[in-house]
Design a protein around this motif. Structure first.
Motif, PDB file in Angstrom:
ATOM      1  N   VAL A 160      22.282 -12.173 -10.021  1.00  0.00           N
ATOM      2  CA  VAL A 160      22.517 -12.951  -8.895  1.00  0.00           C
ATOM      3  C   VAL A 160      21.931 -14.141  -8.771  1.00  0.00           C
ATOM      4  CG1 VAL A 160      22.119 -12.393  -6.503  1.00  0.00           C
ATOM      5  CG2 VAL A 160      23.220 -10.587  -7.887  1.00  0.00           C
ATOM      6  N   ILE A 219      22.927  -4.835  -1.893  1.00  0.00           N
ATOM      7  CA  ILE A 219      23.646  -5.761  -1.544  1.00  0.00           C
ATOM      8  C   ILE A 219      23.784  -6.218  -0.205  1.00  0.00           C
ATOM      9  CG2 ILE A 219      26.366  -6.375  -1.398  1.00  0.00           C
ATOM     10  CD1 ILE A 219      26.705  -4.824  -4.154  1.00  0.00           C
ATOM     11  N   THR A 239      20.175  -7.337 -12.908  1.00  0.00           N
ATOM     12  CA  THR A 239      20.929  -7.567 -11.770  1.00  0.00           C
ATOM     13  C   THR A 239      20.524  -8.486 -11.048  1.00  0.00           C
ATOM     14  OG1 THR A 239      21.859  -5.161 -11.692  1.00  0.00           O
ATOM     15  CG2 THR A 239      22.336  -6.438  -9.849  1.00  0.00           C
ATOM     16  N   VAL A 240      19.156  -8.648 -10.532  1.00  0.00           N
ATOM     17  CA  VAL A 240      18.854  -9.511  -9.898  1.00  0.00           C
ATOM     18  C   VAL A 240      18.765 -10.963 -10.425  1.00  0.00           C
ATOM     19  CG1 VAL A 240      16.514 -10.387  -8.714  1.00  0.00           C
ATOM     20  CG2 VAL A 240      17.261  -8.112  -8.449  1.00  0.00           C
ATOM     21  N   THR A 264      27.656 -13.393  -4.672  1.00  0.00           N
ATOM     22  CA  THR A 264      26.617 -12.411  -4.626  1.00  0.00           C
ATOM     23  C   THR A 264      27.197 -10.888  -4.939  1.00  0.00           C
ATOM     24  OG1 THR A 264      25.286 -13.702  -3.037  1.00  0.00           O
ATOM     25  CG2 THR A 264      24.582 -11.229  -3.356  1.00  0.00           C
ATOM     26  N   SER A 294      28.630 -10.718  -8.315  1.00  0.00           N
ATOM     27  CA  SER A 294      27.373 -10.692  -9.579  1.00  0.00           C
ATOM     28  C   SER A 294      26.920  -9.567  -9.409  1.00  0.00           C
ATOM     29  CB  SER A 294      26.560 -11.740  -9.322  1.00  0.00           C
ATOM     30  OG  SER A 294      27.229 -13.069  -9.031  1.00  0.00           O
ATOM     31  N   PHE A 295      26.496  -8.732  -8.187  1.00  0.00           N
ATOM     32  CA  PHE A 295      26.148  -7.526  -8.341  1.00  0.00           C
ATOM     33  C   PHE A 295      27.065  -6.354  -9.081  1.00  0.00           C
ATOM     34  CE2 PHE A 295      23.154  -8.466  -4.802  1.00  0.00           C
ATOM     35  CZ  PHE A 295      21.823  -8.012  -5.420  1.00  0.00           C
ATOM     36  N   GLN A 296      28.323  -6.515  -8.851  1.00  0.00           N
ATOM     37  CA  GLN A 296      29.351  -5.925  -9.102  1.00  0.00           C
ATOM     38  C   GLN A 296      29.724  -5.975 -10.780  1.00  0.00           C
ATOM     39  OE1 GLN A 296      32.123  -5.160  -6.354  1.00  0.00           O
ATOM     40  NE2 GLN A 296      30.584  -3.815  -5.171  1.00  0.00           N
ATOM     41  N   LEU A 310      22.575   0.585  -4.562  1.00  0.00           N
ATOM     42  CA  LEU A 310      23.155  -0.877  -4.983  1.00  0.00           C
ATOM     43  C   LEU A 310      23.767  -1.234  -3.571  1.00  0.00           C
ATOM     44  CD1 LEU A 310      24.203  -3.072  -6.834  1.00  0.00           C
ATOM     45  CD2 LEU A 310      26.080  -1.761  -7.574  1.00  0.00           C
ATOM     46  N   THR A 362      31.191  -1.478  -3.032  1.00  0.00           N
ATOM     47  CA  THR A 362      30.337  -0.845  -4.089  1.00  0.00           C
ATOM     48  C   THR A 362      30.468   0.671  -4.126  1.00  0.00           C
ATOM     49  OG1 THR A 362      28.771  -2.631  -3.411  1.00  0.00           O
ATOM     50  CG2 THR A 362      28.008  -0.798  -4.831  1.00  0.00           C
ATOM     51  N   THR A 365      23.011  -3.250 -16.132  1.00  0.00           N
ATOM     52  CA  THR A 365      23.119  -3.586 -14.532  1.00  0.00           C
ATOM     53  C   THR A 365      23.228  -2.306 -14.143  1.00  0.00           C
ATOM     54  OG1 THR A 365      25.503  -3.917 -14.372  1.00  0.00           O
ATOM     55  CG2 THR A 365      24.226  -5.928 -15.107  1.00  0.00           C
TER      56      THR A 365
END
Lengths: 312, 451
Positions: free
Chosen positions: A101, A297, A97-98, A244, A247-249, A293, B16, A268
């Motif tokens: 991102v 974020i 995940t990092v 961001t 991308s995280f999601q 998560l 999220t 991820t």
């Protein structure tokens, strides 16, 4: 206006006016306008509270429970959180995940700014054409996009292998290449909105300042960094925060293309939330991953706000 | 105080967490109205009961309308019971069910196999005891099917039909490659050595340009879909089992299974097989239908009907190869019904009435069995396809039922181990990983969930 722009051009922050926005308005008018504003906000606020805020708190609650298909079986305390530290899949998911991102955010921001810089001065028709071209992946369903990419990357009949002469090579089935194709596809689907925003932001840059700087002999680079960049900073911040979060999601691409494989190389945190909740039915643990998560974020967003040094 | 920054964080966090905590809005029965195929003629009265049946896409039960004639017959006899059918599929069915069950809006009846009905839901205490149905009409159902329909001596599933998972070959490609000599066309069996020789013959034919497939076969290991095929392939090659005899341990690291995995790895290395970590069974089946590969490891009558129109060749059903030519195939199904315990006795009684009617009324039951494409669990019903136009096409699949092996899908931790099996295959077949080590790791992790 001229004073403010000149100050900005000089690199100084414009002084905030201490004058209230309501100066000169009667209290009754202010109250009426405030009530009207809240009335307009109410529908979206209700939606936001019902479907985001309340589930958020429910999720935090469940993260402290042993929650499965049969309901809450008991209080788990911090067990679900402690489990995260020992879960190699979570570790891999976190690193992936990092990576996504770290690669996607700067490239999406830089590329969309570059494209926007090239097209925002164009005549309306070609400008609209390019905006459409880059925005198309945004409005195209992710399923359709992934199906096309699956065709392109198919080991036996894919265009990429035909062109590269690597028939049989499994781009999405290879640990070293799969994550990069996920990032590439994410990139193509992420640049549309930033380009549209940047085109609008660049179009709103005060041209008198640009011209004044050019008259003073500023180079193109200086004009960009000293004049345009500060004025599009709010847009840049928005683009970075949204990219961001997206991308995280990143989920649909992974669900449709790799299911987190091969060997968790495209796992991820977001996909692990889904996988843990809906396939393994370990809802309490999934909630704990979701909470972590969210915290990650929030930290990233805070850093971005801090670095951007803006109140917007 | 400037509220924009905290609000932005709240938004980010909410976006999220919302996904985790919210039920899927697209779940059946929530915002999307369930596809109802119930007769509308019933006049509701005090004894009227409405049941929600969620049906996995087994055979031709892919659409709610395929239940229409069965429901019409049911309502002729039981006009006070309305059944609303919602079709779900294996791609997102688990997600929909989990969302619905946890939010209290789950179905009353589910049509699936014991893996979910018994292994998942009954184990969680969500299902109704169906022992009375078994006492009444289950005497002619085979012991193997009976045993997998129960948990700790209580029946939670009542079966309708069953079959065997098998594999298939492209007959014309085998013929052109001179590989038909390696199969027994009558019994549809072959030995491990025959399989190896056949795949090598096809590889040679590909290299020579005699056949146009891209690879002899694809061992798919990109997701768990269709993993019954790869399980059966590995277990049969040297006649071992997926789970030890006493059911206390997964068995991929046994000497014979490691030998099988090593053979597959060697075959991938020499090109007589491919291994794709981006393929699940659906992609492999499509590749088989497209003549990209010459065999599929995921075959049954349901898949045959699905791909028959696309396949411009003869898909020839085969048992999995085994060293002694005595295959032990994995059961497809048995597919049947389970009833969720929602505390409403009237609904439970109505659901049992419906299940009894569909599974035990021979006329309607035969129709339902044929819709699944499989074979009835009632041995008393005989050959339900006799005299049908496609009886000949079904014959090979009936033959496969003779090769059914042990049913191990109710072993503890089954769901969790499925997530470990295909990554293990990918590790062994697409990397330089040591076979024994990878298998040991898989077994250790899988066994951790056996309760």
């Amino acid at each position: 206006m001229a004073h403010t722009s000149a100050a900005a051009a000089a690199g100084h922050k414009p002084k905030k006016s201490k004058q209230s926005p309501h100066s000169g308005m009667s209290k009754a008018l202010i109250r009426r306008e405030t009530i009207s504003a809240y009335c307009f906000l109410l529908p979206s606020l209700l939606f936001f509270v019902t479907f985001v805020v309340v589930p958020m708190f429910i999720c935090v609650f469940y993260s402290f429970t042993e929650y499965g298909l049969g309901g809450v079986k008991g209080f788990a305390g911090l067990d679900n959180y402690l489990k995260l530290f020992q879960d190699p899949i979570f570790h891999r998911g976190f690193l992936n995940t990092v990576l996504i991102v770290a690669v996607a955010v700067p490239t999406v921001t830089a590329f969309s700014l570059w494209v926007s810089s090239a097209i925002y001065k164009m005549h309306a028709i070609p400008r609209s054409f390019f905006r459409c071209v880059f925005y198309l992946p945004v409005v195209t369903g992710s399923v359709a996009i992934t199906v096309v990419w699956k065709w392109i990357l198919d080991p036996y009949n894919g265009i990429l292998n035909q062109v590269a002469g690597t028939t049989g090579f499994d781009w999405l089935g290879n640990q070293r290449t799969a994550i990069w194709f996920i990032i590439l596809i994410l990139f193509t689907t992420s640049i549309g909105q930033p380009i549209v925003l940047y085109v609008a932001a660049l179009g709103n840059v005060d041209q008198s300042l640009v011209e004044a700087a050019q008259v003073d002999g500023a180079t193109k680079l200086q004009v960009f960094w000293k004049i345009k960049w500060p004025q599009i900073m709010p847009t840049t911040l928005y683009v970075m925060v949204i990219t961001t979060i997206n991308s995280f999601q990143c989920f649909a691409l992974i669900q449709l293309l790799t299911k987190g494989g091969p060997l968790n190389s495209t796992m991820t945190i977001m996909y692990q939330v889904y996988d843990t909740a809906y396939r393994l039915n370990d809802l309490g643990y999934a909630c704990a991953i979701g909470v972590v998560l969210a915290i990650i974020i929030a930290i990233f967003s805070a850093i971005q706000f801090k670095l951007a040094k803006t109140d917007d | 105080m400037n509220m924009k920054r905290p609000l932005a964080f709240l938004l980010a966090a909410g976006m999220t967490l919302g996904l985790t905590a919210c039920g899927d809005p697209s779940q059946p029965g929530s915002s999307n109205a369930p596809a109802s195929s119930s007769p509308s003629a019933n006049s509701p009265d005090s004894s009227a009961v409405t049941l929600d049946l969620w049906s996995f896409n087994i055979g031709s039960f892919t659409e709610a309308s395929n239940w229409d004639s069965i429901l019409t017959a049911f309502n002729d006899k039981y006009p006070d019971i309305t059944v609303n059918v919602t079709p779900i599929n294996y791609q997102d069915g688990d997600q929909k069910l989990t969302s619905a069950i946890t939010s209290g809006s789950g179905p009353d009846i589910i049509f699936e196999g014991p893996e979910r009905i018994v292994g998942n839901y009954a184990r969680e205490g969500l299902m109704v005891d169906l022992s009375d149905l078994w006492s009444k009409s289950g005497s002619d159902i085979a012991e193997g099917i009976s045993s997998v329909s129960q948990l700790d001596g209580t029946y939670y599933m009542y079966p309708l039909s069953a079959a065997a998972h098998c594999m298939a070959i492209n007959y014309e490609v085998f013929e052109a490659a001179g590989a038909l000599q390696y199969i027994d066309e009558e019994t549809r069996t072959w030995s491990t050595d025959d399989f190896k020789a056949a795949m090598e013959a096809i590889k040679t034919a590909i290299d020579n340009g005699t056949v146009s497939v891209a690879t002899p076969g694809i061992v798919y290991c990109g997701a768990q879909g269709g993993d019954q095929g790869t399980r059966a392939l590995v277990n049969n090659l040297y006649s071992d089992y997926y789970v030890t005899e006493d059911g206390t341990s997964y068995n991929a690291n046994s000497a014979k299974n490691v030998q099988a995995l090593t053979l597959l790895k060697d075959m991938v290395k020499n090109g007589s097989l491919s291994a794709n970590a981006s393929y699940a069974a659906a992609e492999e089946l499509q590749a088989f239908a497209n003549q990209t590969c010459a065999v599929t490891f995921c075959w049954n009558y349901s898949n045959y009907t699905q791909y028959a129109e696309q396949a411009q060749f003869t898909p020839f059903a085969m048992a999995f190869p085994s060293d002694d030519k005595v295959p032990a195939l994995e059961m497809a199904g048995p597919y049947g019904f389970g009833v969720f315990d929602k505390g409403d006795q009237a609904k439970i009684d109505a659901a049992k009435t419906f299940i009894d009617f569909v599974c035990n009324d021979q006329t309607v039951g035969t129709q339902a069995v044929k819709t699944t494409g499989f074979f009835p669990v009632h041995s008393d019903w005989g050959d339900v396809y006799a005299g049908d136009a496609d009886a000949e096409l079904r014959a090979p699949f009936a033959l496969m039922s003779d090769y059914l092996g042990r049913y191990y899908n109710l072993t503890g931790g089954w769901t969790e181990q499925r997530a470990l099996w295909w990554p293990m295959l990918a590790e062994i077949l697409t990397t330089d990983a040591d076979v024994q080590t990878a298998a040991d790791n898989y077994v250790n992790q899988a066994n951790a969930n056996i309760k």
